[in-house]
Design an enzyme around this catalytic site. Structure first.
Site, mmCIF file in Angstrom:
data_model
loop_
_atom_site.group_PDB
_atom_site.id
_atom_site.type_symbol
_atom_site.label_atom_id
_atom_site.label_comp_id
_atom_site.label_asym_id
_atom_site.label_seq_id
_atom_site.Cartn_x
_atom_site.Cartn_y
_atom_site.Cartn_z
ATOM 1 N N HIS A 105 0.844 -1.208 0.000
ATOM 2 C CA HIS A 105 0.000 0.000 0.000
ATOM 3 C C HIS A 105 0.876 1.253 0.000
ATOM 4 O O HIS A 105 0.639 2.192 -0.774
ATOM 5 C CB HIS A 105 -0.906 -0.022 1.228
ATOM 6 C CG HIS A 105 -1.706 1.224 1.440
ATOM 7 N ND1 HIS A 105 -3.048 1.322 1.134
ATOM 8 C CD2 HIS A 105 -1.366 2.445 1.938
ATOM 9 C CE1 HIS A 105 -3.484 2.538 1.425
ATOM 10 N NE2 HIS A 105 -2.477 3.233 1.921
ATOM 11 N N GLU A 106 1.884 1.277 0.855
ATOM 12 C CA GLU A 106 2.757 2.450 0.926
ATOM 13 C C GLU A 106 3.589 2.604 -0.353
ATOM 14 O O GLU A 106 3.853 3.719 -0.801
ATOM 15 C CB GLU A 106 3.669 2.359 2.147
ATOM 16 C CG GLU A 106 2.929 2.387 3.476
ATOM 17 C CD GLU A 106 2.000 3.584 3.591
ATOM 18 O OE1 GLU A 106 2.367 4.687 3.138
ATOM 19 O OE2 GLU A 106 0.895 3.421 4.130
ATOM 20 N N HIS A 138 1.975 4.593 -3.026
ATOM 21 C CA HIS A 138 2.153 6.042 -2.874
ATOM 22 C C HIS A 138 3.518 6.474 -3.414
ATOM 23 O O HIS A 138 3.655 7.562 -3.987
ATOM 24 C CB HIS A 138 2.040 6.435 -1.398
ATOM 25 C CG HIS A 138 0.666 6.282 -0.833
ATOM 26 N ND1 HIS A 138 -0.453 6.796 -1.435
ATOM 27 C CD2 HIS A 138 0.228 5.679 0.307
ATOM 28 C CE1 HIS A 138 -1.526 6.515 -0.702
ATOM 29 N NE2 HIS A 138 -1.134 5.835 0.353
#
Length: 631
Positions: A158-159, A162
């Protein structure tokens, strides 16, 4: 959305942020003017108040942006993060490092620096920085202790979405701008705290001004939360979807979200001020806010998107169970068989292997790692000797490892390269590099060179700037030691230099491209010609056909003759900056054209795939560690 669409959306988000910031500033100025006019009735005082308010907001934003110029590591340190030691024996930290390294290599980006928020029991994480070269990922101690490997992998993936999609630079700019519009509230708080002892009319006026600043500052806080909520919510849904696309399973990410909902600590951070400022960057909500000001979508909705049959009442049952016996991530790993994998990866493909890759498939894999890419990354890392991996990760030996990658097999040329390295970085480093080349890197597979460099990057960028400058000069001299530069040798050295330069001054290099394809015709022609020649050595007619196919894809109305530059690969020095400034849709077409130029016959060799990966990395379009022939 693919990578290029995500980049375009992030660029639009940056423009939207500027408009929202301007609207917030206008609202604050109007409120200040109204208060001044009410108490003084003076138009001159109102104008002065407007100027002063704008100055406070502007200077506050500039100050905060300047304090964040150090990039991701600076944000993590300001949040109280502790850097993960290079030689850690903590099983939780080693697991974190292994997961992050594999995700980074599968994504085709440098391994980010790692930090742990040791005092935070909640489950949370964030990625910070202006781009992949200066990225830092921080996780809470609660996440390390409570999440099993699958769940930790889901959070890390998920990170990384980004990191890949441009959200980080948007988030870090958001921190700087929002600090400015919250300045009045901070000033009012300080005056009320330190000015209570004031007496007389001056003291009363000061306290009244502080009260007005607090009230008007509340407007700034409101606008700040509203902007963060508007900018970040949809990006969080996209990051969840990207994490699932990468891991090809929902249980890890969904399990992490369930643990946030079922544990008393949730995802909250202890330091309220920090949670307020970085709330939009976190994996989960860092503080309790009303639903319409929250920076993240509702937890139950995030889980339901991953598991359509999810019933929110399940969280109550989990809460009751975990209240008596909180989950232990490492124990769950052991029970589920998710511990360290067996160190026997399958053999790497032969150096002369051919893969069937089409231009759309090549562009479709940019920043879109899938489950097989994760497996490939694991196999590539585990396939490296353990001692070599540790040398790459350690600050004292990262430079010799990277220099050894560029030492030539020809003894006479290697001797000249060693001389160039020794004259700039010292005889000890040069001797170490030569020894590593002879004993550890002699038979290194082509697909392992970039992953090895990625492992060394976090340690490398911790060296003092003068040492890095000298090392980059040495790399340049080594590459040009005999005037004959291969395409891959050039690209590998150039990639190293670009990534180090960006890490040294990340704010300077953070930008979203806006250039259109017709504005860089000459640069397109040079890059396509060099790659077509490299992809078809000794076959000028095939190279010309490959060049024309690539050109037709990117500039269909232009007729630029095939003319490989006389200076060869060194002609590429002039193309990187203009091509990197292309708008995302134009970059997508460029990547497709590059695939055409390197593999006009639809077949891509291992060495050619690594060349394509390196060129794409220079253009900030990262490709997976080992291109596959499946979409």
């Amino acid at each position: 959305m693919n990578f290029f669409e995500q980049q375009a959306a992030a660029r639009r988000g940056s423009g939207r942020l500027v408009l929202l910031f301007a609207a917030a500033v206008a609202g604050i100025v109007i409120a200040v003017d109204a208060a001044v006019l009410l108490f003084t009735g003076s138009a001159g005082a109102t104008v002065a108040a407007s100027v002063l308010t704008l100055a406070v907001i502007g200077l506050g934003s500039l100050y905060r942006i300047a304090s964040l110029r150090g990039g991701g590591a600076a944000v993590a340190a300001q949040m109280g993060g502790t850097a993960v030691p290079e030689d850690t024996h903590d099983p939780s930290l080693r697991r974190l490092r292994n997961v992050v390294e594999e995700v980074a290599i599968a994504s085709g980006v440098p391994v980010p620096r790692l930090f742990v928020l040791e005092q935070e029991a909640g489950i949370n994480a964030f990625a910070a920085g202006y781009g992949p070269a200066d990225a830092a990922i921080a996780v809470t101690r609660g996440a390390l202790e409570r999440l099993n490997r699958d769940e930790l992998q889901g959070v890390v993936a998920h990170e990384f979405s980004h990191v890949l999609n441009g959200d980080m630079r948007l988030n870090i700019r958001l921190m700087g701008l929002l600090f400015g519009i919250m300045m009045l509230a901070l000033i009012g708080q300080r005056i009320l705290v330190y000015g209570r002892g004031g007496r007389g009319r001056d003291g009363q006026a000061l306290l009244l001004a502080a009260l007005v600043a607090m009230v008007v500052g509340g407007i700034g806080v409101f606008f700040g939360r509203l902007i963060k909520a508007g900018v970040s919510r949809q990006r969080e849904y996209l990051a969840d979807a990207s994490a699932v696309q990468f891991t090809r399973q929902t249980r890890g990410l969904a399990g992490a979200l369930k643990k946030i909902g079922g544990l008393q600590e949730g995802s909250r951070l202890n330091e309220r001020a920090d949670a307020e400022e970085v709330g939009h960057m976190l994996f989960g909500e860092g503080m309790a806010l009303s639903s319409w000001l929250a920076t993240h979508p509702p937890l139950a909705e995030r889980i339901r998107r991953l598991e359509p049959g999810f019933d929110p009442r399940q969280l109550q049952a989990l809460e009751a169970r975990w209240r008596a016996a909180p989950p232990d991530g490492l124990a769950e790993d052991a029970a589920l068989g998710l511990g360290p994998r067996a160190p026997a990866p399958p053999p790497l493909p032969p150096a002369d292997a051919r893969l069937a890759v089409t231009p759309p498939m090549g562009a479709g894999q940019v920043a879109a790692p899938a489950e097989d890419d994760y497996r490939h990354a694991h196999d590539l890392v585990e396939g490296l000797p353990a001692s070599l991996r540790e040398l790459a990760r350690v600050r004292a030996t990262a430079m010799p490892v990277l220099a050894a990658l560029l030492l030539d097999a020809d003894p006479a040329l290697a001797a000249r390269q060693r001389s160039e390295l020794a004259s700039r970085c010292g005889e000890a480093l040069a001797a170490q590099a030569c020894e590593l080349r002879r004993t550890r890197l002699e038979n290194l597979h082509p697909v392992q060179r970039l992953p090895l460099a990625a492992l060394a990057f976090p340690a490398l960028r911790q060296r003092p700037r003068p040492e890095l400058d000298a090392f980059l000069d040495a790399i340049e001299a080594m590459v040009h030691a005999d005037g004959q530069v291969s395409v891959f040798e050039y690209c590998l050295s150039k990639l190293l230099q670009v990534q180090v330069r960006e890490a040294l001054d990340p704010a300077r290099h953070a930008r979203f491209g806006r250039q259109k394809a017709p504005g860089v015709r000459a640069e397109f022609a040079i890059l396509l010609a060099v790659l077509a020649e490299a992809g078809h050595p000794g076959q000028p007619q095939q190279a010309q056909r490959a060049y024309l196919a690539g050109l037709q894809r990117v500039l269909p109305r232009d007729h630029l003759a095939y003319a490989p530059p006389a200076e060869g690969v060194r002609a590429l020095d002039a193309v990187w900056a203009p091509l990197d400034a292309l708008a995302p849709p134009a970059k997508q077409v460029l990547v497709e054209a590059l695939v055409d130029a390197v593999s006009h016959d639809g077949q891509l060799g291992v060495a050619e795939a690594e060349l394509l990966r390196t060129v794409c990395a220079l253009l900030h379009c990262p490709l997976p560690a080992l291109l596959t022939d499946s979409p």
